[in-house]
Motif scaffolding. Structure first.
Motif: not given
Ligand code: ZN
Length: 196
Positions: A84-92, A103-112, A120-130
């Motif tokens: 996506t073009s926004g901030w990353p987000e993920a289902t907890l 998992v929305q991999l937001g380009q804005q974080a890469v731009n920062e 990607t690994a962080h957002e995947t952590g949310h999927i796994l319940g962290l």
């Protein structure tokens, strides 16, 4: 939604039947639960594919009770990665087979300036319940943007891996959970001011 519901309705009994079928008749009640396999669809993740492959490897290397694998078909995936073009987000999560995670991999974080594989690994952590732990050190994945752009660590630390293993320790028996929330990560070191 109706299509997915139909898929889930078909999938869940099949998975449960498989699990039961794998259990020998003489198994003791204390036998370890089967490893939970979570499938993902990265077909809409475009430029993030290498980061996804590495992040998945890092998680699979670190945990034992859950395994991440590409889905055989996009409609059967337990969670999806999308660019996506926004901030990353993920289902907890923890997300279980037959559930639905995004998992929305937001380009804005890469731009920062943040590392795509760590994101990607962080957002995947949310999927796994962290949950997030922004004040944590770089050695944690769930510290996210907290340690700054120089932090490129994309591997969970021992405590994070242990928590995920705990989340999946009961196998599919733990699959019935309340509705999931979505975590939005603003990967920015800037202080936010005003009413934005
Ligand atoms: Zn987060």
């Amino acid at each position: 939604m109706s299509k997915r519901t139909a898929v889930m309705a078909a999938l869940v009994p099949a998975l449960l039947a498989t699990t039961v079928g794998l259990t020998p008749a003489h198994a003791t009640p204390r036998a370890p639960a089967a490893v939970v396999t979570l499938t993902y669809d990265a077909s809409a993740a475009g430029p993030w594919s290498d980061s996804i492959a590495q992040a998945v490897r890092n998680w699979n290397d670190a945990v034992h009770n859950v395994r991440l694998e590409p889905a055989g078909s996009s409609g059967s995936a337990d969670y999806v990665y999308e660019a996506t073009s926004g901030w990353p987000e993920a289902t907890l999560g923890p997300i279980f087979p037959g559930g639905y995670g995004d998992v929305q991999l937001g380009q804005q974080a890469v731009n920062e300036g943040y590392d795509a594989t760590r994101i990607t690994a962080h957002e995947t952590g949310h999927i796994l319940g962290l949950p997030d732990d922004y004040s944590g050190p770089c050695s944690e994945l769930m510290s996210g943007h907290g340690p700054g752009t120089s932090c490129t660590n994309a591997k969970p630390d021992a405590a994070e891996a242990a928590q995920v293993d705990s989340n999946y320790a009961a196998g599919l028996a733990a699959a019935h959970r309340p509705r999931h929330q979505v975590v939005i990560d603003v990967w920015s070191g800037r202080t936010r001011t005003g009413s934005h």
